[in-house]
Design an enzyme around this catalytic site. Sequence first.
Site, PDB file in Angstrom:
ATOM      1  N   ASP A   1      51.915  -3.939  10.911  1.00  0.00           N
ATOM      2  CA  ASP A   1      51.174  -3.641  12.138  1.00  0.00           C
ATOM      3  C   ASP A   1      50.802  -2.158  12.097  1.00  0.00           C
ATOM      4  O   ASP A   1      50.964  -1.495  11.066  1.00  0.00           O
ATOM      5  CB  ASP A   1      52.003  -4.001  13.380  1.00  0.00           C
ATOM      6  CG  ASP A   1      53.098  -2.974  13.650  1.00  0.00           C
ATOM      7  OD1 ASP A   1      53.424  -2.175  12.736  1.00  0.00           O
ATOM      8  OD2 ASP A   1      53.608  -2.942  14.784  1.00  0.00           O
TER       9      ASP A   1
ATOM     10  N   LYS B   1      49.536 -11.515   9.223  1.00  0.00           N
ATOM     11  CA  LYS B   1      50.525 -10.806  10.037  1.00  0.00           C
ATOM     12  C   LYS B   1      51.217 -11.775  11.017  1.00  0.00           C
ATOM     13  O   LYS B   1      52.441 -11.820  11.104  1.00  0.00           O
ATOM     14  CB  LYS B   1      49.860  -9.668  10.818  1.00  0.00           C
ATOM     15  CG  LYS B   1      50.840  -8.889  11.645  1.00  0.00           C
ATOM     16  CD  LYS B   1      50.142  -7.910  12.581  1.00  0.00           C
ATOM     17  CE  LYS B   1      50.953  -7.776  13.851  1.00  0.00           C
ATOM     18  NZ  LYS B   1      50.161  -7.558  15.035  1.00  0.00           N
TER      19      LYS B   1
END
Length: 216
Positions: free
Chosen positions: A142, A123
């Site tokens: 997320d 991420k």
Amino acid sequence: MISDKQTHTGEIIKRLKKEYPNAHCELNHTNAFELLVATILSAQCTDERVNIVTVNLFRKYRQPQDYLNVAPEELETDIHSTGFYRNKAKSIQGASQKIIENFGGEIPQTMDELLTLNGVARKTANVVLGNAFGIASGVVVDTHVSRLSQRLNLTENTAPEKIEKDLAELVPVKDWIMFPHWLIAHGRKICQARKPKCEICVLENLCPSSYLKNIT
Ligand code: SF4
């Protein structure tokens, strides 16, 4: 051949793009290194809180070496209010060390290299590559992206890596960087975790999770 699901995703993208023309990375930064640090700090913390902390942090620490010139305790104090400050300080100092030792002080621009830095998982690497370098390496997943992707039936998975894989198949590469920003904007404003505002949602007739569908 374009699948029904890709067409469905294309319509979602079209509407979100129109709804959030100014969507962007909410973490304040002026270069890739600052974005890397801000993203590490954003784990389990709001972007607003990180932006408050980085005002002074980025004045004090400008280069990777600056983070190595202080004791861990000093850095921990500087980032305390973002939570998990011991681990985050360790990650920032470890990553700074590797950036200096292995990459000549520059932030690497590939996924594989970024993943060698402390505290950096897919991420964070996607955030840095996409938003600091404009490189579409993957799709940032997320908590908002995860929740909305499930509600909109873009994935049946719950693990971020698997969700990313599903999204990468449905979202055109040219939209990989912006797609999370649109979903995040929509997740914050309309499709909130506890009380989604389906009655005013531009995706309502595309969404299998709309509570309006369950009203008879
Ligand atoms: S219709 Fe409701 S659940 Fe679906 S995306 Fe919109 S706000 Fe979220």
